[in-house]
Scaffold this active site. Structure first.
Site, PDB file in Angstrom:
ATOM      1  N   THR A   1      11.863  29.289  -7.486  1.00  0.00           N
ATOM      2  CA  THR A   1      13.049  28.726  -7.713  1.00  0.00           C
ATOM      3  C   THR A   1      13.072  27.738  -9.064  1.00  0.00           C
ATOM      4  O   THR A   1      11.822  27.352  -9.282  1.00  0.00           O
ATOM      5  CB  THR A   1      13.754  28.231  -6.643  1.00  0.00           C
ATOM      6  N   ASP A   2      14.280  27.433  -9.579  1.00  0.00           N
ATOM      7  CA  ASP A   2      14.337  26.440 -10.519  1.00  0.00           C
ATOM      8  C   ASP A   2      14.647  25.366  -9.947  1.00  0.00           C
ATOM      9  O   ASP A   2      14.730  25.018  -8.778  1.00  0.00           O
ATOM     10  CB  ASP A   2      15.511  26.980 -11.712  1.00  0.00           C
ATOM     11  N   ALA A   3      15.213  24.241 -10.501  1.00  0.00           N
ATOM     12  CA  ALA A   3      15.199  22.783 -10.250  1.00  0.00           C
ATOM     13  C   ALA A   3      16.411  22.893  -9.308  1.00  0.00           C
ATOM     14  O   ALA A   3      16.612  21.969  -8.218  1.00  0.00           O
ATOM     15  CB  ALA A   3      15.482  21.856 -11.121  1.00  0.00           C
TER      16      ALA A   3
ATOM     17  N   VAL B   1      17.442  27.832  -6.943  1.00  0.00           N
ATOM     18  CA  VAL B   1      18.042  29.320  -7.309  1.00  0.00           C
ATOM     19  C   VAL B   1      16.656  30.007  -7.860  1.00  0.00           C
ATOM     20  O   VAL B   1      16.074  29.498  -8.602  1.00  0.00           O
ATOM     21  CB  VAL B   1      19.112  29.355  -8.344  1.00  0.00           C
TER      22      VAL B   1
END
Length: 138
Positions: free
Chosen positions: A20-22, A25
């Site tokens: 995921t991103d920060a 997601v």
């Protein structure tokens, strides 16, 4: 043309922090990894040891073309199912339909992926050996 195999192969995936991103997601490239793993597990389920086959024949599969429709995001801790379905088999390539679904059945990603059989020494297309991938049912 042969008819596709009726039941898609399914491979379970859980979304981890590394996917995921920060914001928690799944980053778009993560879906590519999920689909690659599912195709590798599909081959393993067919009894194909890709490394041994590559060493014995000098052949491997490489993605030649991919079309992806990102429909909805996957989030941290989601349980997913990645499908693999052979849609077409040519002399030196296979066209797959792949989906990434949540456990509730909602579709997050739809993709068509064409992989080519390649002779690695020359990096040229090569016929898929008939004993490697079974033909589509008629």
């Amino acid at each position: 043309m042969s008819e596709p195999v009726a039941t898609p192969f399914r491979w379970p995936v859980r979304v981890y922090w590394e996917d995921t991103d920060a914001g928690g997601v799944v980053y778009h490239a993560g879906y590519l990894r999920f689909m690659e793993r599912a195709r590798s597990e599909w081959m393993r389920a067919l009894g194909v040891d890709q490394m041994a086959y590559k060493q014995a024949t000098g052949l491997a599969f490489m993605v030649r073309d991919m079309h992806i429709d990102f429909l909805r995001p996957a989030l941290l801790d989601d349980e997913l199912s990645v499908t693999v379905e052979v849609k077409e088999r040519r002399a030196a390539s296979i066209l797959f339909a792949q989906t990434i679904l949540k456990v509730d059945g909602s579709c997050l990603v739809r993709a068509s992926v064409r992989v080519a059989c390649v002779e690695l020494e020359r990096m040229r297309p090569a016929p898929i050996p008939p004993d490697l991938i079974p033909p589509l049912s008629a």
